[in-house]
Structure formats: structure tokens, C-alpha cells
Design a protein around this motif. Sequence first.
Motif, PDB file in Angstrom:
ATOM      1  N   LYS A 160       0.836  -1.207   0.000  1.00  0.00           N
ATOM      2  CA  LYS A 160       0.000   0.000   0.000  1.00  0.00           C
ATOM      3  C   LYS A 160       0.870   1.256   0.000  1.00  0.00           C
ATOM      4  O   LYS A 160       0.578   2.225  -0.708  1.00  0.00           O
ATOM      5  N   GLU A 178      -6.060   3.861   6.648  1.00  0.00           N
ATOM      6  CA  GLU A 178      -5.373   2.625   6.256  1.00  0.00           C
ATOM      7  C   GLU A 178      -4.451   2.047   7.331  1.00  0.00           C
ATOM      8  O   GLU A 178      -4.164   0.848   7.306  1.00  0.00           O
ATOM      9  N   TRP A 190      -5.508   9.404   4.622  1.00  0.00           N
ATOM     10  CA  TRP A 190      -5.125   8.064   4.177  1.00  0.00           C
ATOM     11  C   TRP A 190      -4.447   7.285   5.307  1.00  0.00           C
ATOM     12  O   TRP A 190      -4.775   6.116   5.543  1.00  0.00           O
TER      13      TRP A 190
END
Length: 172
Positions: free
Chosen positions: A67, A135, A131
Motif C-alpha cells: 500500500k 489505512e 489516508w
Amino acid sequence: MATNSNVKQNFHAETETFINTLIQLELTSSYGYLAMSTHYDRDDVALSGFHKFLKDMSEKKKENADKLMQKQNERGGRVTFQDVQASSRSNWGKGSEGLAAAMEAEINSNQTFLKFHNLAETHEDKHTMDWIEEEFLTPYVENIKRLGDLKQQLSRAGDGLGEYIFDKELAE
């Protein structure tokens, strides 16, 4: 080969550098959890539930690194790879020692991601802040809670037969 990105916008050089640090952290953690999982799979330890649990954690760390690499490329940064260091340990003892080591590692990783979030805030990079929260920070908090619960449950179960039964439930 081009060195300048066409898509880089509001992506500070410090942020790019820190993402590479996080990639290294997650890959090293993945490698460490893989080493831990193999310890519990040894014939003289034989805790298959701990093996499976820690191998899954290794995979999640690898996914986290993926990621981060994807985000680095998406934002116009450049991924730089470094050597992944092996764990200094090769023996983690009982399951309780493995859970304690995993919890310590997760807390340390969470602290590093919090520092990264603060860095993104310093550079007014709202995209990266959101983000990171979604995440990484939220899943880290959830995982730390889960590890804490598992440590407490194993403590109640005790050594010997208790650890064996706990391990069987962990494998499911």
C-alpha cells in the motif's frame, strides 16, 4: 529515465522520505513475524495456532508495504529499497512471549505512523493524513487491542494444557 514527476502535488520531500522509511519498517516487520511464525511451527514447539496467527500478521505487513509503495507512486514519489534486516532473535519461547513481542512491535509501529501523520499535518497534506488514519492508524489501534485481549486470555488459560487449548482456538 525521468527523475521529476508529472503528478507530484503538495507532496513534500520529507513525506516522500518518510514513506520509504515506513516501507522499510513494514517489510522488516513482515520478515520478523515470518521468523516468529516459523519458531512456533518447529517440531519442538508445535503451536500451530501461533504459527498461523503470526504468519497472517507477516502477510498483513507485506500488504501494508505494498500500500505504501502504491501511494508513493500515486503521489509522484520514488520508492527506494533498503536491505531488510533479520531479527536478532531466533527463539520466542512460549506463546505468551510471542504475543508480548508482537504487541511491542505493533505499538512501536503505531508510534512511527503517528509521527508520519504529524509530519503530513506539518506540511498541510490532508490527503496523506486522511489516508494514514484510515489505512494504518485505525487498524493498528484495533490490532493492539486484539493482541492485548489475546495476551489476557492466554494469561488466564495458563501454561501447559491452557496454552495448548488456547493455541487450538487461535488456529480456528
